[in-house]
Enzyme design. Structure first.
Site, PDB file in Angstrom:
ATOM      1  N   ASN A  22     -13.561  30.468  33.500  1.00 36.23           N
ATOM      2  CA  ASN A  22     -14.665  30.470  34.448  1.00 36.23           C
ATOM      3  C   ASN A  22     -14.670  31.772  35.243  1.00 36.23           C
ATOM      4  O   ASN A  22     -13.819  32.640  35.066  1.00 36.23           O
ATOM      5  CB  ASN A  22     -14.570  29.238  35.355  1.00 36.23           C
ATOM      6  CG  ASN A  22     -15.930  28.716  35.759  1.00 36.23           C
ATOM      7  OD1 ASN A  22     -16.828  29.474  36.078  1.00 36.23           O
ATOM      8  ND2 ASN A  22     -16.074  27.395  35.756  1.00 36.23           N
ATOM      9  N   ALA A  63      -9.626  24.725  39.595  1.00 33.50           N
ATOM     10  CA  ALA A  63     -10.118  25.834  40.408  1.00 33.50           C
ATOM     11  C   ALA A  63      -9.048  26.350  41.364  1.00 33.50           C
ATOM     12  O   ALA A  63      -8.277  25.584  41.939  1.00 33.50           O
ATOM     13  CB  ALA A  63     -11.338  25.380  41.207  1.00 33.50           C
ATOM     14  N   ALA A  78      -6.518  21.608  41.200  1.00 34.17           N
ATOM     15  CA  ALA A  78      -7.123  22.667  41.999  1.00 34.17           C
ATOM     16  C   ALA A  78      -6.239  23.029  43.181  1.00 34.17           C
ATOM     17  O   ALA A  78      -5.605  22.175  43.791  1.00 34.17           O
ATOM     18  CB  ALA A  78      -8.498  22.219  42.494  1.00 34.17           C
ATOM     19  N   HIS A 113       6.961  42.270  43.240  1.00 28.75           N
ATOM     20  CA  HIS A 113       7.644  43.392  43.876  1.00 28.75           C
ATOM     21  C   HIS A 113       9.109  43.013  44.068  1.00 28.75           C
ATOM     22  O   HIS A 113       9.464  41.832  44.046  1.00 28.75           O
ATOM     23  CB  HIS A 113       6.976  43.744  45.204  1.00 28.75           C
ATOM     24  CG  HIS A 113       5.654  44.429  45.010  1.00 28.75           C
ATOM     25  ND1 HIS A 113       5.552  45.753  44.679  1.00 28.75           N
ATOM     26  CD2 HIS A 113       4.386  43.950  45.051  1.00 28.75           C
ATOM     27  CE1 HIS A 113       4.285  46.070  44.541  1.00 28.75           C
ATOM     28  NE2 HIS A 113       3.549  44.988  44.762  1.00 28.75           N
ATOM     29  N   THR A 167       5.176  27.538  40.505  1.00 26.49           N
ATOM     30  CA  THR A 167       6.325  28.424  40.654  1.00 26.49           C
ATOM     31  C   THR A 167       7.390  28.212  39.589  1.00 26.49           C
ATOM     32  O   THR A 167       8.328  28.997  39.497  1.00 26.49           O
ATOM     33  CB  THR A 167       6.975  28.221  42.036  1.00 26.49           C
ATOM     34  OG1 THR A 167       7.410  26.861  42.139  1.00 26.49           O
ATOM     35  CG2 THR A 167       5.992  28.532  43.158  1.00 26.49           C
ATOM     36  N   LYS A 168       7.257  27.108  38.815  1.00 27.60           N
ATOM     37  CA  LYS A 168       8.225  26.831  37.746  1.00 27.60           C
ATOM     38  C   LYS A 168       7.494  26.181  36.582  1.00 27.60           C
ATOM     39  O   LYS A 168       6.357  25.732  36.719  1.00 27.60           O
ATOM     40  CB  LYS A 168       9.366  25.953  38.249  1.00 27.60           C
ATOM     41  CG  LYS A 168       8.938  24.598  38.760  1.00 27.60           C
ATOM     42  CD  LYS A 168      10.105  23.816  39.323  1.00 27.60           C
ATOM     43  CE  LYS A 168       9.614  22.476  39.834  1.00 27.60           C
ATOM     44  NZ  LYS A 168      10.649  21.674  40.410  1.00 27.60           N
TER      45      LYS A 168
END
Length: 188
Positions: A88, A143, A161, A118, A166-167
């Site tokens: 989308n 979304a 959404a 970083h 993170t894993k």
């Protein structure tokens, strides 16, 4: 340097400002930005968008791949698309570390797939590290989802959404929240 060779070379290393590889990455990124501006600067048919994405990625896209405008990718060369994919509008790929999108994947508006981070050390903070992301077959990103470096989203998984992943997400589950956690198993 060939794009696959570059991808292999940067995995698991610190990419520091002033290094030859850091400079090469930023030159390739600047070239990609010019193509993105052309692609997103006006309306293009789905076929024309695929043609731009083929130039951006350096790979042939199946005609079943649909990508809505605007679409953003900072590097472009390290993304691969399967078949029957729908992406989308306002989706961003930060793909220096590699993004693989398998067949039948749905990606909702305003999603972000990030493969670059970083460095933690304040003295090296402007440096980079990368880790590939894989979105497996028939996964659905709702979304405004964010997928962070090194994550694999499993086959048939749904990321609700606004989730931040993170894993790794197992096959056949629904995850939600920040950080995303399993809220339901999908049975069929």
């Amino acid at each position: 340097m060939a794009k696959q060779e570059l991808l292999e070379k940067i995995q698991g290393i610190e990419i520091l400002p002033g290094s030859a590889i850091y400079d090469e990455i930023h030159l390739l990124k600047a070239n990609n930005e010019q193509l993105l501006m052309k692609m997103n600067g006006e309306y293009h048919s789905p076929k024309e968008i695929r043609m731009y994405l083929e130039e951006i990625t350096g790979k042939i896209l199946d005609e079943s791949v649909e990508v809505s405008q605007p679409f953003y990718t900072d590097f472009g060369k390290h993304t691969s698309f399967g078949k029957h994919i729908f992406i989308n509008q306002n989706v961003t790929f930060v793909d220096l570390g590699g993004i693989e999108i398998e067949d039948h994947v749905l990606i909702g508006p305003m999603c972000r797939i990030i493969t670059v981070n970083h460095l933690v050390d304040p003295k090296k903070r402007r440096g980079l590290s990368v880790a590939a992301v894989k979105i497996k077959e028939n996964a659905w990103l709702g979304a405004n989802v964010t997928i962070l470096p090194g994550v694999t989203v499993g086959k048939n998984a749904i990321v609700a959404a606004d989730a931040t992943v993170t894993k790794d997400v197992p096959d056949n589950v629904i995850v939600a929240g920040s950080p995303a956690t399993i809220i339901k198993e999908i049975s069929y």
